[in-house]
Design a protein around this motif. Structure first.
Motif, PDB file in Angstrom:
ATOM      1  N   LYS A  20       1.164  -1.018   0.311  1.00 15.17           N
ATOM      2  CA  LYS A  20      -0.105  -0.177   0.128  1.00 15.17           C
ATOM      3  C   LYS A  20       0.694   0.766  -0.028  1.00 15.17           C
ATOM      4  O   LYS A  20       1.853   1.241   0.742  1.00 15.17           O
ATOM      5  CB  LYS A  20      -1.095   0.147   1.328  1.00 15.17           C
ATOM      6  N   TYR A  21       0.538   2.667  -0.572  1.00 15.85           N
ATOM      7  CA  TYR A  21       1.114   3.170  -0.555  1.00 15.85           C
ATOM      8  C   TYR A  21       0.331   5.036  -0.495  1.00 15.85           C
ATOM      9  O   TYR A  21      -1.279   4.618  -1.095  1.00 15.85           O
ATOM     10  CB  TYR A  21       1.988   3.789  -1.433  1.00 15.85           C
ATOM     11  N   LYS A  30       3.556   7.832   2.347  1.00 16.04           N
ATOM     12  CA  LYS A  30       3.516   6.558   3.295  1.00 16.04           C
ATOM     13  C   LYS A  30       3.984   5.429   2.665  1.00 16.04           C
ATOM     14  O   LYS A  30       2.643   5.361   1.462  1.00 16.04           O
ATOM     15  CB  LYS A  30       2.728   6.351   4.151  1.00 16.04           C
ATOM     16  N   TYR A  31       4.091   4.603   2.809  1.00 12.36           N
ATOM     17  CA  TYR A  31       4.295   3.233   2.072  1.00 12.36           C
ATOM     18  C   TYR A  31       4.296   2.246   3.085  1.00 12.36           C
ATOM     19  O   TYR A  31       4.567   2.004   4.279  1.00 12.36           O
ATOM     20  CB  TYR A  31       5.089   2.789   1.222  1.00 12.36           C
ATOM     21  N   TRP A  32       3.992   1.064   2.978  1.00  9.71           N
ATOM     22  CA  TRP A  32       3.966  -0.441   3.300  1.00  9.71           C
ATOM     23  C   TRP A  32       3.916  -1.829   2.393  1.00  9.71           C
ATOM     24  O   TRP A  32       4.156  -1.045   1.399  1.00  9.71           O
ATOM     25  CB  TRP A  32       2.335  -0.795   3.692  1.00  9.71           C
ATOM     26  N   TRP A  33       4.845  -2.518   3.567  1.00  9.07           N
ATOM     27  CA  TRP A  33       5.316  -3.412   2.568  1.00  9.07           C
ATOM     28  C   TRP A  33       5.395  -4.646   3.439  1.00  9.07           C
ATOM     29  O   TRP A  33       5.129  -4.679   4.010  1.00  9.07           O
ATOM     30  CB  TRP A  33       6.939  -3.292   1.793  1.00  9.07           C
ATOM     31  N   SER A  34       4.849  -6.343   2.756  1.00  7.51           N
ATOM     32  CA  SER A  34       4.815  -7.379   3.446  1.00  7.51           C
ATOM     33  C   SER A  34       6.613  -8.086   2.584  1.00  7.51           C
ATOM     34  O   SER A  34       7.304  -7.167   1.437  1.00  7.51           O
ATOM     35  CB  SER A  34       3.966  -8.328   2.725  1.00  7.51           C
ATOM     36  N   LYS A  70       5.472  -7.685   8.145  1.00 12.82           N
ATOM     37  CA  LYS A  70       5.340  -7.066   7.241  1.00 12.82           C
ATOM     38  C   LYS A  70       6.024  -5.097   8.193  1.00 12.82           C
ATOM     39  O   LYS A  70       7.131  -5.706   8.850  1.00 12.82           O
ATOM     40  CB  LYS A  70       4.142  -6.744   7.445  1.00 12.82           C
ATOM     41  N   GLY A  71       6.244  -4.108   6.970  1.00 10.63           N
ATOM     42  CA  GLY A  71       6.836  -2.739   7.689  1.00 10.63           C
ATOM     43  C   GLY A  71       6.482  -1.795   7.054  1.00 10.63           C
ATOM     44  O   GLY A  71       5.023  -1.979   6.102  1.00 10.63           O
ATOM     45  N   HIS A  72       6.560  -0.656   7.604  1.00 10.91           N
ATOM     46  CA  HIS A  72       5.556   0.517   7.709  1.00 10.91           C
ATOM     47  C   HIS A  72       6.764   1.672   7.022  1.00 10.91           C
ATOM     48  O   HIS A  72       8.230   1.665   7.835  1.00 10.91           O
ATOM     49  CB  HIS A  72       4.917   0.698   7.480  1.00 10.91           C
ATOM     50  N   SER A 104       5.370   0.833  -7.377  1.00 11.34           N
ATOM     51  CA  SER A 104       3.884   1.264  -6.892  1.00 11.34           C
ATOM     52  C   SER A 104       3.158   1.741  -8.655  1.00 11.34           C
ATOM     53  O   SER A 104       3.752   2.568  -9.206  1.00 11.34           O
ATOM     54  CB  SER A 104       3.850   2.600  -6.360  1.00 11.34           C
ATOM     55  N   LYS A 105       1.331   1.991  -7.910  1.00 12.10           N
ATOM     56  CA  LYS A 105       1.194   2.770  -9.517  1.00 12.10           C
ATOM     57  C   LYS A 105       1.790   4.270  -9.567  1.00 12.10           C
ATOM     58  O   LYS A 105       1.392   4.783  -8.004  1.00 12.10           O
ATOM     59  CB  LYS A 105      -0.314   2.862  -9.460  1.00 12.10           C
TER      60      LYS A 105
END
Length: 131
Positions: A20-21, A30-34, A70-72, A104-105
């Motif tokens: 997600k971003y 802001k961004y989230w990753w797995s 997970k991280g952000h 990202s898009k």
């Protein structure tokens, strides 16, 4: 001719995925990753200008700092300040900006996005400055 975004994305995923971003106009992304157990320890977040493929390093991240797969994170826009255009954020290998884990898009950064008072020096608080 420069390579297209699609031709270089996800060359070596290793399980790192941008989940997600969120782009806040003129302020931050802001961004989230797995990730998986075999993911690399660190990676970079970079801004890539879509038209000319210019790359701007935004932040260094530690994959496993949260320990829950997970991280952000959050980065300001100073790497691309004064450079309006269509951008993506990429998760890339720490020592090779062309080795893309995920992307990202596209989103637009407009000149008017920078028309706010620059309080960077007074209020900037970055928990990752220790690197």
């Amino acid at each position: 001719m420069a390579p297209t975004s699609e031709s270089i994305v996800k060359r070596g995923n290793y399980g790192i995925k941008l989940t997600k971003y969120e782009y806040k106009h003129g302020k931050y992304v802001k961004y989230w990753w797995s990730y998986k157990h075999n993911s690399p320890e660190k990676f970079l977040i970079i801004f890539v200008e879509v038209k000319h493929h210019y790359k701007y390093v935004a932040k260094k991240e530690w994959t496993k700092k949260y320990g829950n797969y997970k991280g952000h994170g959050k980065t300001d826009l100073h790497a691309i300040r004064g450079k309006p255009g269509k951008y993506v954020i990429r998760i890339v290998k720490y020592d090779d900006h062309d080795y893309v884990y995920d992307e990202s898009k596209p989103f637009w950064v407009k000149e008017k996005d920078y028309d706010y008072k620059d309080d960077y020096d007074d209020k900037y608080d970055n928990e990752y400055d220790d690197y």
